[in-house]
Design a protein around this motif. Structure first.
Motif, PDB file in Angstrom:
ATOM      1  N   LEU A  41       0.822  -1.212   0.000  1.00  0.00           N
ATOM      2  CA  LEU A  41       0.000   0.000   0.000  1.00  0.00           C
ATOM      3  C   LEU A  41       0.855   1.260   0.000  1.00  0.00           C
ATOM      4  CD1 LEU A  41      -2.709  -0.980   2.658  1.00  0.00           C
ATOM      5  CD2 LEU A  41      -2.755  -1.354   0.181  1.00  0.00           C
ATOM      6  N   LYS A  42       2.185   1.090  -0.138  1.00  0.00           N
ATOM      7  CA  LYS A  42       3.095   2.223  -0.120  1.00  0.00           C
ATOM      8  C   LYS A  42       3.644   2.465  -1.523  1.00  0.00           C
ATOM      9  CE  LYS A  42       2.457   2.767   4.202  1.00  0.00           C
ATOM     10  NZ  LYS A  42       1.598   3.889   4.628  1.00  0.00           N
ATOM     11  N   GLN A  43       3.756   3.751  -1.901  1.00  0.00           N
ATOM     12  CA  GLN A  43       4.231   4.081  -3.243  1.00  0.00           C
ATOM     13  C   GLN A  43       5.678   3.637  -3.433  1.00  0.00           C
ATOM     14  OE1 GLN A  43       5.751   8.617  -2.895  1.00  0.00           O
ATOM     15  NE2 GLN A  43       3.566   8.424  -3.283  1.00  0.00           N
ATOM     16  N   GLN A  44       5.959   3.065  -4.594  1.00  0.00           N
ATOM     17  CA  GLN A  44       7.285   2.552  -4.935  1.00  0.00           C
ATOM     18  C   GLN A  44       7.683   3.042  -6.324  1.00  0.00           C
ATOM     19  OE1 GLN A  44       8.473   0.977  -2.391  1.00  0.00           O
ATOM     20  NE2 GLN A  44       6.687   0.121  -1.333  1.00  0.00           N
ATOM     21  N   ILE A  45       8.992   3.115  -6.577  1.00  0.00           N
ATOM     22  CA  ILE A  45       9.479   3.426  -7.924  1.00  0.00           C
ATOM     23  C   ILE A  45       9.179   2.213  -8.794  1.00  0.00           C
ATOM     24  CG2 ILE A  45      11.469   4.140  -9.298  1.00  0.00           C
ATOM     25  CD1 ILE A  45      12.785   5.077  -6.682  1.00  0.00           C
ATOM     26  N   MET A  46       8.487   2.431  -9.918  1.00  0.00           N
ATOM     27  CA  MET A  46       7.945   1.285 -10.656  1.00  0.00           C
ATOM     28  C   MET A  46       8.670   0.944 -11.954  1.00  0.00           C
ATOM     29  SD  MET A  46       4.397   3.180 -11.754  1.00  0.00           S
ATOM     30  CE  MET A  46       3.724   1.747 -12.536  1.00  0.00           C
ATOM     31  N   GLY A  47       9.570   1.807 -12.440  1.00  0.00           N
ATOM     32  CA  GLY A  47      10.318   1.461 -13.633  1.00  0.00           C
ATOM     33  C   GLY A  47       9.432   1.205 -14.836  1.00  0.00           C
ATOM     34  N   SER A  48       9.826   0.215 -15.644  1.00  0.00           N
ATOM     35  CA  SER A  48       9.218   0.014 -16.958  1.00  0.00           C
ATOM     36  C   SER A  48       7.759  -0.420 -16.945  1.00  0.00           C
ATOM     37  CB  SER A  48      10.038  -1.006 -17.756  1.00  0.00           C
ATOM     38  OG  SER A  48      11.318  -0.492 -18.029  1.00  0.00           O
ATOM     39  N   VAL A  49       7.219  -0.801 -15.797  1.00  0.00           N
ATOM     40  CA  VAL A  49       5.783  -1.091 -15.729  1.00  0.00           C
ATOM     41  C   VAL A  49       4.987   0.147 -16.168  1.00  0.00           C
ATOM     42  CG1 VAL A  49       3.869  -1.703 -14.190  1.00  0.00           C
ATOM     43  CG2 VAL A  49       6.078  -2.806 -13.903  1.00  0.00           C
ATOM     44  N   PHE A  50       5.561   1.342 -15.932  1.00  0.00           N
ATOM     45  CA  PHE A  50       4.881   2.587 -16.299  1.00  0.00           C
ATOM     46  C   PHE A  50       4.788   2.768 -17.814  1.00  0.00           C
ATOM     47  CE2 PHE A  50       4.582   7.255 -16.825  1.00  0.00           C
ATOM     48  CZ  PHE A  50       3.468   7.493 -16.028  1.00  0.00           C
ATOM     49  N   LYS A  51       5.580   2.018 -18.563  1.00  0.00           N
ATOM     50  CA  LYS A  51       5.502   2.112 -20.031  1.00  0.00           C
ATOM     51  C   LYS A  51       4.112   1.716 -20.533  1.00  0.00           C
ATOM     52  CE  LYS A  51      10.447   1.307 -20.603  1.00  0.00           C
ATOM     53  NZ  LYS A  51      11.513   0.328 -20.875  1.00  0.00           N
ATOM     54  N   ARG A  88       7.192  18.876 -15.152  1.00  0.00           N
ATOM     55  CA  ARG A  88       6.138  18.492 -16.086  1.00  0.00           C
ATOM     56  C   ARG A  88       6.423  19.020 -17.497  1.00  0.00           C
ATOM     57  NH1 ARG A  88       2.605  20.253 -12.995  1.00  0.00           N
ATOM     58  NH2 ARG A  88       2.152  18.315 -11.892  1.00  0.00           N
ATOM     59  N   LYS A  89       7.076  20.189 -17.574  1.00  0.00           N
ATOM     60  CA  LYS A  89       7.315  20.849 -18.868  1.00  0.00           C
ATOM     61  C   LYS A  89       8.731  20.620 -19.390  1.00  0.00           C
ATOM     62  CE  LYS A  89       3.908  24.470 -17.911  1.00  0.00           C
ATOM     63  NZ  LYS A  89       3.681  25.913 -17.638  1.00  0.00           N
ATOM     64  N   ASP A  90       9.556  19.919 -18.626  1.00  0.00           N
ATOM     65  CA  ASP A  90      10.939  19.673 -19.027  1.00  0.00           C
ATOM     66  C   ASP A  90      11.015  18.382 -19.845  1.00  0.00           C
ATOM     67  OD1 ASP A  90      13.665  18.608 -18.946  1.00  0.00           O
ATOM     68  OD2 ASP A  90      14.083  20.240 -17.545  1.00  0.00           O
ATOM     69  N   PRO A  91      11.500  18.450 -21.120  1.00  0.00           N
ATOM     70  CA  PRO A  91      11.555  17.253 -21.981  1.00  0.00           C
ATOM     71  C   PRO A  91      12.389  16.121 -21.379  1.00  0.00           C
ATOM     72  CG  PRO A  91      11.926  19.238 -23.275  1.00  0.00           C
ATOM     73  CD  PRO A  91      11.950  19.652 -21.837  1.00  0.00           C
ATOM     74  N   ASN A  92      13.478  16.456 -20.696  1.00  0.00           N
ATOM     75  CA  ASN A  92      14.333  15.416 -20.110  1.00  0.00           C
ATOM     76  C   ASN A  92      13.631  14.704 -18.955  1.00  0.00           C
ATOM     77  OD1 ASN A  92      16.573  15.883 -21.831  1.00  0.00           O
ATOM     78  ND2 ASN A  92      17.128  17.682 -20.613  1.00  0.00           N
ATOM     79  N   PHE A  93      12.919  15.492 -18.134  1.00  0.00           N
ATOM     80  CA  PHE A  93      12.145  14.883 -17.055  1.00  0.00           C
ATOM     81  C   PHE A  93      11.026  14.015 -17.630  1.00  0.00           C
ATOM     82  CE2 PHE A  93      13.671  18.267 -14.004  1.00  0.00           C
ATOM     83  CZ  PHE A  93      14.306  17.366 -13.153  1.00  0.00           C
ATOM     84  N   ALA A  94      10.415  14.493 -18.701  1.00  0.00           N
ATOM     85  CA  ALA A  94       9.340  13.726 -19.340  1.00  0.00           C
ATOM     86  C   ALA A  94       9.862  12.388 -19.847  1.00  0.00           C
ATOM     87  CB  ALA A  94       8.727  14.520 -20.475  1.00  0.00           C
ATOM     88  N   ALA A  95      11.061  12.410 -20.470  1.00  0.00           N
ATOM     89  CA  ALA A  95      11.647  11.180 -21.002  1.00  0.00           C
ATOM     90  C   ALA A  95      11.936  10.182 -19.873  1.00  0.00           C
ATOM     91  CB  ALA A  95      12.925  11.504 -21.770  1.00  0.00           C
ATOM     92  N   MET A  96      12.518  10.680 -18.772  1.00  0.00           N
ATOM     93  CA  MET A  96      12.806   9.787 -17.642  1.00  0.00           C
ATOM     94  C   MET A  96      11.521   9.265 -16.999  1.00  0.00           C
ATOM     95  SD  MET A  96      16.006   9.315 -17.394  1.00  0.00           S
ATOM     96  CE  MET A  96      16.125   8.601 -15.749  1.00  0.00           C
ATOM     97  N   SER A  97      10.499  10.108 -16.964  1.00  0.00           N
ATOM     98  CA  SER A  97       9.211   9.672 -16.412  1.00  0.00           C
ATOM     99  C   SER A  97       8.576   8.626 -17.303  1.00  0.00           C
ATOM    100  CB  SER A  97       8.273  10.880 -16.258  1.00  0.00           C
ATOM    101  OG  SER A  97       8.834  11.833 -15.382  1.00  0.00           O
ATOM    102  N   GLY A  98       8.805   8.733 -18.612  1.00  0.00           N
ATOM    103  CA  GLY A  98       8.230   7.790 -19.571  1.00  0.00           C
ATOM    104  C   GLY A  98       8.704   6.362 -19.363  1.00  0.00           C
ATOM    105  N   ILE A  99       9.845   6.194 -18.682  1.00  0.00           N
ATOM    106  CA  ILE A  99      10.334   4.836 -18.396  1.00  0.00           C
ATOM    107  C   ILE A  99      10.173   4.500 -16.908  1.00  0.00           C
ATOM    108  CG2 ILE A  99      11.926   4.888 -20.342  1.00  0.00           C
ATOM    109  CD1 ILE A  99      14.220   5.283 -18.285  1.00  0.00           C
ATOM    110  N   GLY A 100       9.341   5.298 -16.219  1.00  0.00           N
ATOM    111  CA  GLY A 100       9.010   4.988 -14.831  1.00  0.00           C
ATOM    112  C   GLY A 100      10.072   5.353 -13.831  1.00  0.00           C
ATOM    113  N   GLN A 101      10.958   6.293 -14.199  1.00  0.00           N
ATOM    114  CA  GLN A 101      11.991   6.749 -13.275  1.00  0.00           C
ATOM    115  C   GLN A 101      11.648   8.170 -12.819  1.00  0.00           C
ATOM    116  OE1 GLN A 101      14.572   3.352 -12.967  1.00  0.00           O
ATOM    117  NE2 GLN A 101      14.544   5.270 -11.860  1.00  0.00           N
ATOM    118  N   ASN A 102      12.650   8.906 -12.391  1.00  0.00           N
ATOM    119  CA  ASN A 102      12.461  10.271 -11.901  1.00  0.00           C
ATOM    120  C   ASN A 102      11.529  10.269 -10.691  1.00  0.00           C
ATOM    121  OD1 ASN A 102      13.235  12.982 -12.130  1.00  0.00           O
ATOM    122  ND2 ASN A 102      11.291  13.520 -13.069  1.00  0.00           N
TER     123      ASN A 102
END
Length: 582
Positions: free
Chosen positions: A298-308, A418-432
């Motif tokens: 029930l605790k938030q975790q870094i999820m990695g590629s599942v976010f893809k 949210r508006k930074d392309p690099n942050f968006a790219a890292m978020s896209g693979i479930g990081q950041n």
């Protein structure tokens, strides 16, 4: 002079007498149940000084599994003996013959007893119905065969069900208008805390007898049975847990040495929890301190590629999934050569199956250009960023939550990110900054399997009165907010199945299982190091059978090195176990 002195002493004596009378009235009449700032119950304490008792049932409500089996406690038919037997000439031989316990053991137990006891406690010898009937037919004072409630040594789903404890200050704070003994158990975590008000005892069931200062019977050897005699209480909270599945799941988690992590198993049909395991375990010696009390599912975790999966859903809806388009998976997300995971040129489907970071980093940046909020919108559509547990109005409690301590997920923490392309790219693979609970990830898989239909997750189906009638129902409940379309869900289903079918897919290990599996792997860098080695969160999330989905399952191992894992083997063995049970 002496008259004034005598008068003065008389006044002092009268004042002292009045103060003494006032104190006695306070003790005897006005504050008999709430004496002093500690709210001491003088009536209870006085009774305890002149009685000995054996509690048969503490009166607190019980948790049942979906089939009606008690989870935290069990009822055992036991032999109860009272210490005054040592002063009597009782037929120990007959009791020995019926119970199978030696005369020597029975005599030794009684001789050393200072209080009534269940023979063998904490691991009592269980009697058969026939043995109980024959022992009670002997009518020996101080010898009883009864059904007694015992706490289980190993409680299944312990973090989910939660713990109880005594806390007089918290009891008063929670229930200022209720007259409760300060020794009343209250829930301090999990469902014990969420459902605490329903579980409060009406009173204990116990066997009682009166004693003198030396512990000898005061009014003969008559034993009194005390019971609240309420046909409605204590209540039973019927969970959706399957005790057999839960126990096997816990055994498998321990088999694969998941020291920090666990699993969530959902029944897709009614979106309920069948099993939930969290590690580390609760520390029995000091349960209220340390990390074991927390339910990591029930605790938030870094999820990695599942976010893809979220990025894929957004890409499908915005026509970025052109099957003819190729992505350069020989490069890292930052454009540098990818030496370890050089997959060459891959299309959208193969990129998902092989979990190419470059593809989903680029797609995330393209989605951000369309709308900086798209990733968050689709994470919400797939139930990753809000609460997924059942909540609603129950009696006088508004917005009651079954999972009271459930974390909410997130994608970004700031508008700049949210508006930074690099942050968006890292978020896209479930990081950041991307986070989600294993429960929410399991719910995402269940929603996709149902064609996009979102539902709240239940772990309790109803509360029952003692007589079996229903007190409160917790019906299936749609999850608020937008959801993905059936078309998008169908496309995601095919992508998740391709993860297993593709010869190079990250889920190819599950191709030969008795159920057809669809799912997504994830390996997230946590930013933590141990002995100079980067630690990871390892995931596999999916559902099965693919054609007729019944189960959604998430396995996760947290803060392990790259070569550690166990989540694939754990997932596979859970699938095998469920196929054998069905």
């Amino acid at each position: 002079m002496w008259r004034r002195r005598a008068k003065g002493w008389l006044i002092i004596c009268i004042v002292c007498f009045m103060l003494l009378m006032g104190r006695l009235m306070q003790i005897q009449l006005f504050e008999t149940e709430t004496f002093s700032k500690h709210n001491v119950n003088l009536l209870e304490d006085s009774v305890q000084q002149r009685t000995q008792e054996l509690v048969i049932d503490n009166g607190r409500g019980n948790f049942l599994d979906r089939n009606g089996t008690m989870l935290t406690h069990k009822k055992v038919s036991v032999l109860v003996l009272f210490p005054f037997l040592k002063k009597l000439d009782w037929d120990i031989k007959k009791v020995s013959d019926i119970s199978g316990i030696s005369e020597f053991a029975l005599k030794n137990a009684v001789d050393s007893a200072k209080k009534p006891f269940a023979y063998g406690d904490p691991a009592p010898i269980e009697l058969t119905p026939s043995q109980m009937e024959r022992i009670n037919a002997l009518n020996i004072p101080g010898v009883f065969a009864i059904e007694k409630k015992f706490e289980r040594a190993n409680v299944p789903a312990e973090q989910l069900l939660g713990l109880t404890g005594e806390n007089a200050a918290e009891l008063k704070k929670r229930y200022p208008n209720k007259e409760l003994s300060e020794k009343t158990l209250i829930g301090v975590s999990g469902l014990e805390e969420s459902f605490d008000e329903f579980l409060l005892p009406e009173g204990k069931s116990k066997l009682v007898y009166h004693v003198d200062g030396g512990g000898a019977p005061l009014f003969g050897i008559n034993v009194k049975y005390v019971d609240p005699a309420n046909p409605f209480y204590p209540v039973n909270v019927r969970t959706t847990i399957d005790k057999t599945m839960q126990q096997k799941a816990e055994d498998l988690v321990d088999k694969y040495q998941i020291k920090k992590g666990g699993l969530v198993l959902l029944n897709i049909e009614d979106n309920s929890v069948l099993a939930m395991v969290s590690r580390p375990e609760v520390n029995k010696k000091d349960p209220y301190n340390g990390t074991g009390i927390a339910n990591r599912m029930l605790k938030q975790q870094i999820m990695g590629s599942v976010f893809k999966t979220v990025v894929a859903a957004a890409a499908i809806d915005h026509n970025l999934d052109d099957p003819n388009r190729l992505f350069d998976c020989s490069k890292k997300i930052n454009g540098k050569p990818e030496l370890k995971y050089d997959y060459g040129m891959l299309n959208f489907t193969d990129s998902f199956a092989r979990s190419c970071n470059r593809t989903f980093g680029e797609l995330a940046k393209e989605l951000q250009k369309i709308d900086p909020n798209l990733l968050e919108q689709y994470a919400e559509k797939l139930s990753l960023t809000g609460s997924v547990g059942w909540q609603g109005d129950v009696y006088h409690t508004s917005d009651f939550k079954q999972f009271d301590n459930e974390d909410k997920g997130r994608v970004f923490l700031s508008d700049e990110a949210r508006k930074d392309p690099n942050f968006a790219a890292m978020s896209g693979i479930g990081q950041n900054e991307v986070r989600a609970t294993p429960l929410a990830v399991a719910n995402m898989m269940a929603s996709i399997a149902r064609g996009g239909k979102k539902e709240s997750v239940r772990t309790v189906s109803k509360i029952e009165y003692k007589n079996g009638t229903t007190m409160v129902n917790f019906p299936e409940q749609p999850l608020k907010g937008d959801s993905i379309s059936p078309y998008t869900a169908m496309k995601l289903q095919k992508l998740l199945r391709e993860v297993v079918l593709n010869p190079n897919g990250t889920g190819r290990w599950f191709k030969e299982l008795p159920y057809e599996v669809a799912g997504k792997s994830g390996t997230a860098e946590t930013g933590k190091y141990e002995d100079g080695k980067q630690l990871h969160n390892k995931w596999f999330a999916g559902y099965f059978p693919y054609q007729n989905p019944k189960y959604a399952l998430v396995t996760v191992n947290l803060d392990v090195t790259e070569n550690e894992g166990g989540v694939n083997l754990l997932f596979a063995d859970m699938v095998k176990m469920l196929s054998e049970q069905d």
